[in-house]
Every structure is written in structure tokens, then in C-alpha cells.
Scaffold this motif. Structure first.
Motif, mmCIF file in Angstrom:
data_model
loop_
_atom_site.group_PDB
_atom_site.id
_atom_site.type_symbol
_atom_site.label_atom_id
_atom_site.label_comp_id
_atom_site.label_asym_id
_atom_site.label_seq_id
_atom_site.Cartn_x
_atom_site.Cartn_y
_atom_site.Cartn_z
ATOM 1 N N ARG A 48 8.016 10.637 9.688
ATOM 2 C CA ARG A 48 6.758 10.462 8.956
ATOM 3 C C ARG A 48 5.818 9.496 9.667
ATOM 4 N NH1 ARG A 48 9.106 8.595 3.288
ATOM 5 N NH2 ARG A 48 10.290 7.304 4.734
ATOM 6 N N ASP A 99 3.504 3.590 2.836
ATOM 7 C CA ASP A 99 4.633 3.730 1.911
ATOM 8 C C ASP A 99 5.929 4.067 2.648
ATOM 9 O OD1 ASP A 99 4.369 3.160 -0.864
ATOM 10 O OD2 ASP A 99 2.881 4.741 -1.037
ATOM 11 N N THR A 116 18.970 -7.889 -4.253
ATOM 12 C CA THR A 116 17.768 -7.262 -4.812
ATOM 13 C C THR A 116 16.633 -8.271 -4.953
ATOM 14 O OG1 THR A 116 19.068 -5.635 -6.018
ATOM 15 C CG2 THR A 116 16.862 -6.066 -6.856
ATOM 16 N N HIS B 12 11.963 14.345 1.941
ATOM 17 C CA HIS B 12 10.622 13.801 2.087
ATOM 18 C C HIS B 12 9.578 14.621 1.352
ATOM 19 C CE1 HIS B 12 11.992 11.614 5.980
ATOM 20 N NE2 HIS B 12 12.271 10.946 4.893
ATOM 21 N N SER B 16 5.592 10.256 -0.842
ATOM 22 C CA SER B 16 5.946 9.033 -0.120
ATOM 23 C C SER B 16 5.949 7.775 -0.968
ATOM 24 C CB SER B 16 4.951 8.815 1.028
ATOM 25 O OG SER B 16 4.980 9.919 1.896
ATOM 26 N N ARG B 17 5.422 7.831 -2.186
ATOM 27 C CA ARG B 17 5.359 6.605 -2.974
ATOM 28 C C ARG B 17 6.760 6.087 -3.274
ATOM 29 N NH1 ARG B 17 1.988 9.034 -7.329
ATOM 30 N NH2 ARG B 17 3.136 7.567 -8.621
ATOM 31 N N GLN B 18 6.834 4.781 -3.576
ATOM 32 C CA GLN B 18 8.141 4.146 -3.749
ATOM 33 C C GLN B 18 8.848 4.679 -4.997
ATOM 34 O OE1 GLN B 18 9.115 2.300 -1.160
ATOM 35 N NE2 GLN B 18 7.103 2.851 -0.369
ATOM 36 N N ALA B 46 1.454 10.323 -2.483
ATOM 37 C CA ALA B 46 0.520 9.263 -2.119
ATOM 38 C C ALA B 46 -0.889 9.861 -2.065
ATOM 39 C CB ALA B 46 0.908 8.653 -0.773
ATOM 40 N N ARG B 47 -1.822 9.050 -1.615
ATOM 41 C CA ARG B 47 -3.230 9.452 -1.639
ATOM 42 C C ARG B 47 -3.495 10.757 -0.883
ATOM 43 N NH1 ARG B 47 -6.629 5.076 1.174
ATOM 44 N NH2 ARG B 47 -5.895 6.303 2.930
ATOM 45 N N GLU B 48 -2.643 11.047 0.116
ATOM 46 C CA GLU B 48 -2.856 12.243 0.937
ATOM 47 C C GLU B 48 -1.948 13.390 0.500
ATOM 48 O OE1 GLU B 48 -1.706 9.320 2.058
ATOM 49 O OE2 GLU B 48 -3.456 8.353 2.949
ATOM 50 N N GLU B 49 -1.235 13.230 -0.613
ATOM 51 C CA GLU B 49 -0.177 14.182 -0.959
ATOM 52 C C GLU B 49 -0.327 14.719 -2.383
ATOM 53 O OE1 GLU B 49 3.444 12.165 1.621
ATOM 54 O OE2 GLU B 49 2.974 11.353 -0.359
ATOM 55 N N LEU B 120 1.629 -0.788 -7.736
ATOM 56 C CA LEU B 120 2.472 -1.663 -6.924
ATOM 57 C C LEU B 120 1.679 -2.634 -6.047
ATOM 58 C CD1 LEU B 120 5.526 -1.757 -6.650
ATOM 59 C CD2 LEU B 120 5.362 -0.156 -4.733
ATOM 60 N N LEU B 210 13.410 -3.829 -13.506
ATOM 61 C CA LEU B 210 14.232 -3.034 -12.596
ATOM 62 C C LEU B 210 15.394 -3.902 -12.120
ATOM 63 C CD1 LEU B 210 11.004 -1.840 -11.620
ATOM 64 C CD2 LEU B 210 12.745 -0.156 -11.013
ATOM 65 N N SER B 212 17.778 -2.943 -10.279
ATOM 66 C CA SER B 212 17.930 -2.636 -8.865
ATOM 67 C C SER B 212 16.821 -1.650 -8.549
ATOM 68 C CB SER B 212 19.297 -2.024 -8.578
ATOM 69 O OG SER B 212 19.314 -0.678 -9.000
ATOM 70 N N ARG B 213 16.863 -1.127 -7.339
ATOM 71 C CA ARG B 213 15.866 -0.145 -6.964
ATOM 72 C C ARG B 213 15.973 1.108 -7.846
ATOM 73 N NH1 ARG B 213 16.523 1.807 -0.802
ATOM 74 N NH2 ARG B 213 14.461 2.728 -0.450
ATOM 75 N N ARG B 247 14.211 10.440 -5.125
ATOM 76 C CA ARG B 247 12.874 10.852 -5.545
ATOM 77 C C ARG B 247 12.866 12.211 -6.254
ATOM 78 N NH1 ARG B 247 11.015 8.907 -0.744
ATOM 79 N NH2 ARG B 247 9.709 7.052 -0.826
#
Lengths: 136, 278
Positions: A48, A99, A116, B12, B16-18, B46-49, B120, B210, B212-213, B247
Motif C-alpha cells: 500500500r 493510515d 497497549t 486490504h 485503510s482506516r484503523q 479512508a478519504r480515497e476509498e 481519531l 478499548l 486492547s486494539r 477489519r
């Protein structure tokens, strides 16, 4: 009077240095070097964004990113690179590319088993730089 | 090898955003917690997606069962379009009214536009304006209870922000929504009523941490006040755990307290929602 002056001097010398707790949480210079290595492994392999780094010398980049991380997190380093705006000028970095880089950073921090909360502090510190990095 | 490449590509393809920044799907179809919307644009584009989501949700209180399915698309992290259908099974009330199998269905078409900010990355919260066109499909019961209309539009303004390392070093989020609505029980009992028929302001909020992630815990509150004198309604609340393994999938499990719903008090039960993102 002279005593007071001496006391003030002593106080100034003892004034707390800038908060280096994040620098220490990252494992200081060694930990940061490992993090930068893990990050660049991912970035250079990430379809990417790796085109953006095609002509960037990895050892140079590793040194500058390491200095930047160290300096910004309160470590005893000088950042010898240019400003974020300057280094990304003319690249027209997209939001999705920023990102992708952030994700690579988080993946690298996970791979190094950074807690974390340390990861979050890192993101908190560097996320606001997005405005200086994209669309330049 | 081809499989690995395909899997890599798919990993992918969702944008792409988190992770978790697209939230879950609300019962009205758009991005949010579950009962209340967020200012976030659905999916991970994201902005392009472009990103898209599809979901199924069930809330079961024993006396009632609400099933919702829907889908939404996020365009360039700016515009969200959503569609969902809800079916409320009157598990206890139906037989009591001599109508076994009775249910109330509603369709909701939504649009949301991000006005400013980023969940974010900006100091200010992400702010979005949304509209929901709702069409009740089984109006006889709602009409008998005094509802005026079987269709109407909700308009809402949401502000959502993630506070990185915000609570004891953990990432936290807070979201608030002000909604103009004439809906009775979100529209499942139609819109407007005999006494007060106009739009009212309803306040909604959700917040969480959160751990964790991939794991979040939190709570939601959805203020409601219907127009039907015959059946009072309550604010809705829930406590949730959300899991974002990647995702493409998210799962939300919650304990919901819907208060009094169409004369039946103490409607508490489980909430389960599964979302796929593309």
C-alpha cells in the motif's frame, strides 16, 4: 541576597527534565532501534505504501525515524532531519497511506509486545502530525 | 501461493482506516454503537476509498424479539448510505391480543454526511449530520394506539471522538447525538400521536474504553419519548462488549434494558450483532 540567588540557581538546576517516561517505556535507544527496524520491515513490505519509500535509503530513514521517536518521546536525542512538513513536501501523501503507515506502526509495536498503554501513548503523540504529513 | 495472495488482497480490501474506527452497525443501519449512531462513516474506507458493511442484529427480551438486517456503504469517509429492516416479534403480546405470530416491521433508509473532524486524528470530534427515512410496514396496531403516520424522517447531529490513551492509558471514546424525531418506539409504533404530534429532541450517548486494539467495552443511552398516551415508552440502555478480530468482522454482545415497551415493563435481555465489512 546572595544565598537566595544561590538557592534559586540550585532550584533551576534541579528542575524536572522533560517527561521521558514514554521514551523509557519504549525501551530507550535500544528499544526504539528495535521498533524502528520492525516498523521499516513492515513499511518496505507493505504494497500500500512501499512505492513511497522506493528511493529512500533504509539506513538513513531508520536513523532519522529513530532520532525523531527518541526526541519526541523525551529521550536524549537530537533530531537532525527536516520538519515533518518539509520531508513530506511534494509527496502528496494520501489519507489512506498515512493510515497504512499507522497500522504498520501498531503491528510493529504489537510484534515487540509493547503494552497497549504504551502503544496508545505513542499514537497519541504522533497522530496529530497527520496534518503535517498528508496533502503536502 | 495464489490463495495467500488472494487472502492478502482481501485483508486490504476493507479499507485503510484503523480497526474499530467504523464502529458497529446500529439497529437503524448506520455506523454507531448499537442502539445509537456515531458520527463515524461505516466501514474502513479512508478519504480515497469506499467501504461497505452488512449486519444482522437480534435483541431478545423474552416478551419481545427484535431482528434487524441491513447494509451500508461509506463513500470517501464523507457520506454514508444505509438501509435496514426491522421486525419486532410480539412474542408475549401477540397471543395475549389473540394475534399469535404478530409482528411489527419497519424499513429505514439512512444518509449521513461527515461535516468536520476525524474520530481519531483531529483535536475536534468528528461531527456528522444524518437523516433516517422510516416506513412502518404493519400500521394497524400503531394506528389503533393513536399513532398519526406510518412514515417519517428523523434528523440527527452526532459528535464522536476517540481519546487516545484517554483513560488510564487506554483509548476511550465518547459519542453524543441529538435527534429530532416524531417516532414512537423508534418508529415501530408509528409516528406522532393524538396529543403531541410534533418533532421532539431526543438525546443519545455512548461511551467506552478499548481494552486492547480488538476489544471494547462500553455503555449506551438512547433517550426516547413517544407521542402515544396509551403506551408510555422508556429510554433504552445497554452495556456492551465489542470484538474486532480484523477489519472484516465485528461482534457486539450487550445486555440491554429497554424499560417499558408497549405496556410490558422491565424489558431486559441480550443483544447480539454481527457485522461484516468489505
Amino acid at each position: 541576597m546572595r544565598t537566595i540567588f544561590a538557592m534559586l540557581l540550585a532550584l533551576a538546576a534541579a528542575a524536572p527534565s522533560p517527561d521521558d517516561s514514554l521514551y523509557r517505556a519504549l525501551g530507550e535507544k535500544q528499544g526504539i532501534a528495535r521498533l524502528v527496524d520492525a516498523l521499516l520491515d513492515r513499511v518496505y513490505a507493505d504494497p500500500r505504501i512501499n512505492d513511497l519509500f522506493k528511493h529512500v535509503d533504509r539506513p538513513d530513514l531508520a536513523r532519522l525515524v529513530g532520532e525523531h521517536f527518541c526526541h519526541e518521546t523525551g529521550g536524549p536525542c537530537e533530531y537532525t532531519g527536516r520538519s515533518m512538513t518539509d520531508t513530506h513536501s511534494g509527496l502528496a501523501i494520501k489519507a489512506k497511506e498515512f493510515d497504512a503507515f499507522v497500522e504498520d506502526l501498531v503491528d510493529a509495536m504489537e510484534a515487540l509486545d509493547l503494552p497497549t498503554r504504551t502503544q496508545n501513548r505513542m499514537l497519541k503523540h504522533f497522530a496529530p502530525m497527520r496534518a503535517e504529513i498528508i496533502d503536502q | 501461493m495464489a490463495l495467500a495472495l488472494a487472502a492478502g488482497g482481501a485483508a486490504h480490501a476493507a479499507g485503510s482506516r484503523q480497526l474499530a474506527t467504523g464502529g458497529a452497525s446500529t439497529i437503524e443501519g448506520g455506523a454507531g454503537g448499537g442502539l445509537v449512531p456515531w458520527a463515524a462513516i461505516t466501514g474502513y474506507g479512508a478519504r480515497e476509498e469506499i467501504g461497505a458493511t452488512a449486519f444482522a442484529t437480534r435483541i431478545n427480551t423474552g416478551d419481545y424479539r427484535l431482528d434487524v438486517q441491513g447494509a451500508a456503504v461509506g463513500l470517501f469517509n464523507r457520506i454514508e448510505l444505509s438501509a435496514s429492516r426491522q421486525e419486532l416479534d410480539l412474542v408475549a403480546l401477540g397471543p395475549a391480543l389473540g394475534l399469535p405470530g404478530a409482528h411489527l416491521r419497519q424499513h429505514v433508509i439512512g444518509a449521513k454526511v461527515r461535516l468536520a473532524g476525524d474520530v481519531l486524528y483531529t483535536r475536534m470530534p468528528q461531527i456528522a449530520l444524518g437523516v433516517q427515512y422510516k416506513k412502518q410496514q404493519d400500521f394497524a396496531l400503531a394506528r389503533a394506539l393513536g399513532a398519526r403516520d406510518d412514515a417519517d424522517v428523523d434528523v440527527y447531529l452526532s459528535a464522536t471522538k476517540v481519546f487516545l490513551a484517554g483513560v488510564g492509558g487506554y483509548n476511550a471514546f465518547l459519542s453524543g447525538t441529538a435527534r429530532l424525531t416524531r417516532a414512537n418506539e423508534t418508529g415501530l409504533l408509528g409516528f406522532g400521536g393524538e396529543g403531541r404530534n410534533g418533532r421532539r429532541v431526543a438525546l443519545e450517548a455512548s461511551g467506552g474504553v478499548l481494552l486492547s486494539r480488538r476489544f471494547a467495552i462500553g455503555a449506551e443511552y438512547r433517550g426516547k419519548s413517544g407521542s402515544l398516551d396509551a403506551v408510555r415508552e422508556s429510554a433504552w440502555r445497554d452495556l456492551f462488549v465489542a470484538w474486532f478480530p480484523n477489519r472484516h468482522v465485528s461482534v457486539v454482545v450487550a445486555y440491554a434494558d429497554l424499560g417499558t415497551v408497549a405496556t410490558l415493563p422491565d424489558q431486559t435481555g441480550w443483544y447480539l450483532s454481527v457485522q461484516g465489512a468489505f
